[in-house]
Enzyme design. Structure first.
Site, PDB file in Angstrom:
ATOM      1  N   GLY A   1      26.324 -72.569  -5.765  1.00  0.00           N
ATOM      2  CA  GLY A   1      25.220 -72.927  -4.882  1.00  0.00           C
ATOM      3  C   GLY A   1      25.504 -74.146  -4.005  1.00  0.00           C
ATOM      4  O   GLY A   1      24.966 -74.262  -2.911  1.00  0.00           O
TER       5      GLY A   1
ATOM      6  N   GLY B   1      23.617 -73.384  -8.433  1.00  0.00           N
ATOM      7  CA  GLY B   1      22.183 -73.160  -8.576  1.00  0.00           C
ATOM      8  C   GLY B   1      21.801 -73.520 -10.006  1.00  0.00           C
ATOM      9  O   GLY B   1      22.650 -73.522 -10.898  1.00  0.00           O
TER      10      GLY B   1
ATOM     11  N   ASP C   1      27.966 -65.665  -5.250  1.00  0.00           N
ATOM     12  CA  ASP C   1      26.856 -65.351  -4.341  1.00  0.00           C
ATOM     13  C   ASP C   1      26.774 -66.397  -3.228  1.00  0.00           C
ATOM     14  O   ASP C   1      27.813 -66.850  -2.749  1.00  0.00           O
ATOM     15  CB  ASP C   1      25.542 -65.216  -5.138  1.00  0.00           C
ATOM     16  CG  ASP C   1      25.115 -66.525  -5.793  1.00  0.00           C
ATOM     17  OD1 ASP C   1      25.957 -67.409  -6.005  1.00  0.00           O
ATOM     18  OD2 ASP C   1      23.906 -66.679  -6.089  1.00  0.00           O
TER      19      ASP C   1
ATOM     20  N   GLU D   1      31.419 -68.023 -10.913  1.00  0.00           N
ATOM     21  CA  GLU D   1      30.323 -67.240 -11.508  1.00  0.00           C
ATOM     22  C   GLU D   1      30.761 -66.104 -12.424  1.00  0.00           C
ATOM     23  O   GLU D   1      29.954 -65.628 -13.224  1.00  0.00           O
ATOM     24  CB  GLU D   1      29.409 -66.680 -10.409  1.00  0.00           C
ATOM     25  CG  GLU D   1      28.636 -67.730  -9.618  1.00  0.00           C
ATOM     26  CD  GLU D   1      29.401 -68.291  -8.408  1.00  0.00           C
ATOM     27  OE1 GLU D   1      30.621 -68.016  -8.283  1.00  0.00           O
ATOM     28  OE2 GLU D   1      28.784 -68.999  -7.595  1.00  0.00           O
TER      29      GLU D   1
END
Ligand code: QUE
Length: 339
Positions: free
Chosen positions: A109, A62, A140, A132
């Protein structure tokens, strides 16, 4: 155009087109992606979807730099993660064959845009990771769903260490569905566009995750983060693993361990809703700012985490990250195609 859509021969083709940013997904791209998928879902002329990254890489994650730059408790933090996670679920529920070509970097992401599709093609350059914990965040995009499904504590290991996984191992772990040598990728793409078929090539590379390594992971990555550190401290020949984990954000490590440990048997929808609450809390902590500065802005790679060690973690803070409600909880839609 940061994201490009084409139709060839009843195949919808999506190309992530920010090669200078390793095709990191931003809000604009996520909105357009989601709108186009909804259109193609209902378009009888579209029989399948192909997802590509422009340049040498698939997708680095992301666009967490923009998220960080938007400041404390920004609207972008809410909008970006709610859009990204609802797109992840939309891909899971997408009713037509969906194939991603995993060239180069496939992280965070980028994993979320591909792992819920039907086909993921690993190639010679593929570098898969959920990194992350290096930026004060957590794995996530449904990390608590697909990592929790990996057996023998492997998901916890990948989520905590952010270790890169490549060709043969991706196939062995069923993270990739097929392997294709780099010089045959264009053939595979043409074939898929023509009739939806996929050639499966024999992979010759060897595995980095030996039986011995997998056994080590199984034995030492059970339990909570304190148990894991204790286990690792008490074995020799651990290949710098303790030092690697000590560089990661301690709160990220604690959150990641708890998240994966408690997510068995949860639906993707439920995992993403839980992760959304965490995303809002984690991106407003000091560690996220510190991590983004250290890795993506100043790039000094020497973040000053608070707390500095897992032993200094306040258990009330840790449980509040999971348990304290936020103003705008994410409530995702069940799909009419729900499986
Ligand atoms: C951990 C991460 C990310 C990361 C590095 C980490 C991540 C991410 C990027 C990234 C890389 C290049 C870009 C960009 C973002 O790096 O999520 O915009 O140009 O998106 O150690 O989680």
């Amino acid at each position: 155009m940061e994201i490009v859509f084409e139709v060839k021969n009843s195949t919808g083709i999506i190309t992530l087109n920010r090669p200078k940013a390793l095709n990191a997904l931003n809000l604009n791209m996520a909105i357009q992606f989601s709108d186009k998928l909804r259109e193609w879902e209902n378009d009888n002329k579209i029989e399948r979807v192909l997802l590509l990254g422009e340049g040498n890489h698939f997708c680095a994650g992301g666009d967490v730099k923009s998220v960080h730059l938007s400041g404390p408790f920004s609207k972008l933090k809410q909008e970006f993660f709610s859009k990204e996670y609802s797109l992840n679920l939309q891909i899971k529920n997408f009713p037509k064959p969906y194939l991603s070509i995993w060239k180069g970097v496939v992280m965070g992401g980028g994993v979320g845009l591909s792992i819920y599709g039907d086909y993921r093609i690993a190639t010679d350059s593929t570098k898969f990771a959920m990194p992350e914990t290096s930026i004060g965040f957590f794995p996530d995009v449904g990390g608590s769903f697909f990592l929790a499904k990996l057996e023998n504590n492997l998901g916890k290991y990948l989520g905590l260490t952010g270790e890169i996984v490549q060709g043969k191992d991706l196939i062995n772990f069923n993270l990739a569905t097929h392997y294709c040598p780099e010089n045959k990728i264009n053939n595979l793409i043409s074939q898929f566009i023509i009739d939806g078929s996929i050639t499966n090539y024999e992979i010759e590379n060897s595995s980095f995750f030996t039986d011995e390594k997998l056994d080590f992971i199984d034995k030492n990555f059970s339990g909570n983060i304190h148990e894991i550190f204790n286990n690792i401290q008490n074995v020799n020949n651990q290949d710098g693993l303790l030092e690697k984990l000590q560089k990661k954000c301690p709160m990220s490590l604690a959150v990641t361990t708890l998240l994966i440990k408690n997510s068995n048997n949860r639906s993707l929808k439920n995992c993403l809703e839980i992760e959304y609450r965490l995303s809002q809390k984690m991106t407003n902590r000091h560690d996220f700012e510190e991590g983004i500065q250290a890795v993506l802005i100043e790039k000094h790679h020497k973040p000053k985490w608070e707390p500095k060690t897992i032993d200094e973690i306040n258990n009330n803070e840790l449980s509040s990250l999971f348990n304290d409600p936020i103003d705008n909880e994410l409530k995702l839609q069940n799909s009419i195609y729900s499986s």
